[in-house]
Design a protein around this motif. Structure first.
Motif, mmCIF file in Angstrom:
data_model
loop_
_atom_site.group_PDB
_atom_site.id
_atom_site.type_symbol
_atom_site.label_atom_id
_atom_site.label_comp_id
_atom_site.label_asym_id
_atom_site.label_seq_id
_atom_site.Cartn_x
_atom_site.Cartn_y
_atom_site.Cartn_z
ATOM 1 N N ASP A 121 0.783 -1.174 0.069
ATOM 2 C CA ASP A 121 -0.086 -0.082 0.167
ATOM 3 C C ASP A 121 0.909 1.134 0.150
ATOM 4 O O ASP A 121 1.743 1.495 0.819
ATOM 5 C CB ASP A 121 -0.957 0.047 1.220
ATOM 6 N N ARG A 122 0.797 2.017 -1.009
ATOM 7 C CA ARG A 122 1.607 3.247 -1.102
ATOM 8 C C ARG A 122 1.347 4.214 0.091
ATOM 9 O O ARG A 122 2.458 4.776 0.582
ATOM 10 C CB ARG A 122 1.183 3.812 -2.535
ATOM 11 N N ASP A 123 0.420 4.499 0.641
ATOM 12 C CA ASP A 123 0.330 5.412 1.743
ATOM 13 C C ASP A 123 0.838 4.822 2.993
ATOM 14 O O ASP A 123 1.341 5.440 3.797
ATOM 15 C CB ASP A 123 -1.290 5.668 1.993
ATOM 16 N N GLY A 124 0.527 3.516 3.058
ATOM 17 C CA GLY A 124 1.137 2.826 4.223
ATOM 18 C C GLY A 124 3.087 2.856 4.192
ATOM 19 O O GLY A 124 3.358 3.074 5.047
ATOM 20 N N ASP A 132 1.520 1.976 -10.740
ATOM 21 C CA ASP A 132 0.646 1.663 -9.841
ATOM 22 C C ASP A 132 0.512 -0.100 -10.015
ATOM 23 O O ASP A 132 0.123 -0.508 -10.998
ATOM 24 C CB ASP A 132 -0.767 1.943 -10.131
ATOM 25 N N ARG A 134 0.988 -2.493 5.152
ATOM 26 C CA ARG A 134 -0.560 -2.750 5.654
ATOM 27 C C ARG A 134 -0.950 -4.199 5.083
ATOM 28 O O ARG A 134 -1.886 -4.761 5.561
ATOM 29 C CB ARG A 134 -1.486 -1.664 5.134
ATOM 30 N N ARG A 189 10.514 5.576 3.366
ATOM 31 C CA ARG A 189 10.064 6.669 4.201
ATOM 32 C C ARG A 189 10.642 8.112 3.629
ATOM 33 O O ARG A 189 11.742 8.296 3.528
ATOM 34 C CB ARG A 189 9.983 6.564 5.771
ATOM 35 N N ASP A 201 -5.572 -0.902 -4.008
ATOM 36 C CA ASP A 201 -5.630 0.611 -4.591
ATOM 37 C C ASP A 201 -4.208 1.310 -4.390
ATOM 38 O O ASP A 201 -3.789 1.438 -3.336
ATOM 39 C CB ASP A 201 -6.834 1.281 -4.236
ATOM 40 N N GLY A 202 -3.539 1.629 -5.336
ATOM 41 C CA GLY A 202 -2.285 2.594 -5.296
ATOM 42 C C GLY A 202 -1.381 1.779 -4.725
ATOM 43 O O GLY A 202 -0.707 2.195 -3.584
ATOM 44 N N ALA A 232 4.647 5.123 2.921
ATOM 45 C CA ALA A 232 5.063 6.570 3.099
ATOM 46 C C ALA A 232 5.222 6.733 4.739
ATOM 47 O O ALA A 232 6.015 7.468 5.056
ATOM 48 C CB ALA A 232 3.884 7.401 2.618
ATOM 49 N N ASP A 233 4.463 5.776 5.428
ATOM 50 C CA ASP A 233 4.550 5.955 6.823
ATOM 51 C C ASP A 233 5.293 4.900 7.306
ATOM 52 O O ASP A 233 5.406 4.713 8.754
ATOM 53 C CB ASP A 233 3.320 5.661 7.603
ATOM 54 N N ARG A 269 5.199 1.668 6.824
ATOM 55 C CA ARG A 269 4.389 0.413 7.394
ATOM 56 C C ARG A 269 4.034 -0.352 6.069
ATOM 57 O O ARG A 269 4.055 0.064 5.016
ATOM 58 C CB ARG A 269 2.908 0.873 7.930
#
Length: 250
Positions: free
Chosen positions: A40-43, A131, A50, A249, A154-155, A45-46, A48
């Motif tokens: 997961d792209r947003d994860g 993606d 996911r 990160r 997604d992403g 970035a943190d 993580r």
């Protein structure tokens, strides 16, 4: 419910090439591939992972033949596998497996659906900015929708590459094992694995007892060759993905 084959793995720390040689992997044909995992792209970035935390692995293998995109559930609740995904199947270019995965004292069920692609076809999916979810086809989407409907892909971003060197069907005493070395992000691992298949007339206890004997024999054979087994609790996939996500990160 049918009995499942059991894949038994031992993880080895230290210099992967030396361990591969000590266990007899230098004397057989080897396959070199590059491996990416989509997360997961947003994860990421943190820092993580996911998908992995939800028990979902999305893996790209490129090189050494066909490209492969695998979606795996591990651990998998077999009771939640429905429809055509209740039993293994081969339907080119797809292979669907359900098996037990044993490593040290960890035992779990894994279900994986692999889609074979022409060589080089998946390279675009692992490039920076791509993606990676776009390469997941309808059947793999259906697999996830049926078995883990709460997970959404997604992403996704590709993490890697991991350099994999594999020697298959290596004689280790009276065992036949696969040896696979991974190198990435300053980490090195070697995994030795063997499979135990159900026999006609087996019940759960008989199959487990045979697998336990095979597991002890594999661990002893590795130690007898001066190679140290890993005592770390995390799987190599978890350690690699965690390290790669942390490195990405901002």
């Amino acid at each position: 419910m049918n009995l499942l084959p059991i894949e038994i793995k031992v993880n080895i720390e230290g210099e992967a090439a030396a361990a591969l040689s000590a266990l007899g992997g230098e004397g057989v044909a080897q396959t070199t591939r590059r491996i990416w995992f989509a997360e997961d792209r947003d994860g990421v970035a943190d820092g993580r992972v996911r998908l992995l935390d939800e028990g979902v692995i999305v893996r790209f293998r490129i090189g050494g033949g066909l490209d492969e995109l695998t979606v795996k559930l591990r651990p998998c609740d077999r009771e939640k596998l429905e429809g055509r995904f209740t039993d293994p199947f081969d339907a080119t270019p797809f292979t669907y497996r359900i098996e037990e995965d044993w490593s040290a004292d960890r035992r779990m069920v894994a279900a994986s659906l692999t889609h074979g692609h022409p060589p080089g076809a998946l390279l675009g999916a692992v490039q920076p900015g791509a993606d990676s979810a776009a390469s997941i086809g309808a059947l793999q989407d259906q697999f996830l929708d049926v078995c883990v409907p709460a997970v959404r892909l997604d992403g996704l971003v590709a993490l890697g590459p991991v350099l994999s060197t594999k020697a298959a069907d290596v004689a280790l005493g009276d065992l036949e094992v696969d040896l696979e070395a991974w190198r990435v992000a300053g980490l090195q691992f070697l995994e030795a694995s063997t499979r135990v298949k159900p026999k006609d007339g087996d019940d759960v206890e008989e199959l487990a007892a045979r697998a336990e004997r095979r597991q002890r024999k594999l661990e002893e054979a590795v130690r007898e060759r001066g190679v140290t087994l890993s005592e770390l609790p995390d799987s190599k996939t978890h350690r690699v993905l965690t390290a790669l996500a942390e490195a990405r990160r901002p």
